[in-house]
Design an enzyme around this catalytic site. Sequence first.
Site, PDB file in Angstrom:
ATOM      1  CG  MET A   1      -1.903   1.053   1.347  1.00 42.19           C
ATOM      2  SD  MET A   1      -2.912   0.881   2.854  1.00 42.19           S
ATOM      3  CE  MET A   1      -3.853  -0.598   2.460  1.00 42.19           C
ATOM      4  CB  CYS A   2       1.799   3.914  -1.919  1.00 39.14           C
ATOM      5  SG  CYS A   2       0.731   4.433  -3.252  1.00 39.14           S
ATOM      6  CE  LYS A   3       1.829   9.271   3.910  1.00 43.78           C
ATOM      7  NZ  LYS A   3       2.415   9.704   5.170  1.00 43.78           N
TER       8      LYS A   3
END
Length: 189
Positions: free
Chosen positions: A62-64
């Site tokens: 996951m990335c922000k």
Amino acid sequence: MATPSSLWLGLALLGTLGVLQTPAQASLQPNFQEDKFLGRWFTSGLASNSSWFLEKKKVLSMCKSLVAPAPDGGFNLTSTFLRKDQCVTRTLMLRPAGPPGCYSYTSPHGGSNLEVSVVETDYKNYALLHTESGPSPGPAFRMATLYSRSQAPGAAVREKFTAFAKARGFTEDGIVFLPRNEKCLEEHE
């Protein structure tokens, strides 16, 4: 053989009937409200036809992302992700490319032009995006993305994304929900 005028008439009719759709003409969030789309999102799910994606999907996490307004009426999309045990931050400039909710950007990998459409969002929990490359000699790059406001999207949102991706021709093995990595995802509530 059809005359040029009858060929154009046929293509115009197909376009009017919605048979020939480009990514910009594909469904968009009705009455897209750019101001409500701003802020922090997490890339929680992906689907793609890219060979690179299919090879690497097991190591993706996951990335922000932070969506901020750009002076040209588009967005600056700043994403932080884990690469080789380091947090890396990159910014894409999403330029308006049609009606609200449709944008284009230049890929940092190869420089090709891509169109991204916000197909559906409730602004508070999730957004479903579709990305496609422009005309090219090879097969078109396509990607579906699930953005969520939290790091743990609910089951209904995950099911919605799976149905969304499958409706765009992605297979079960081309769809992935990205695991969290604690290193680059500080919440800052």
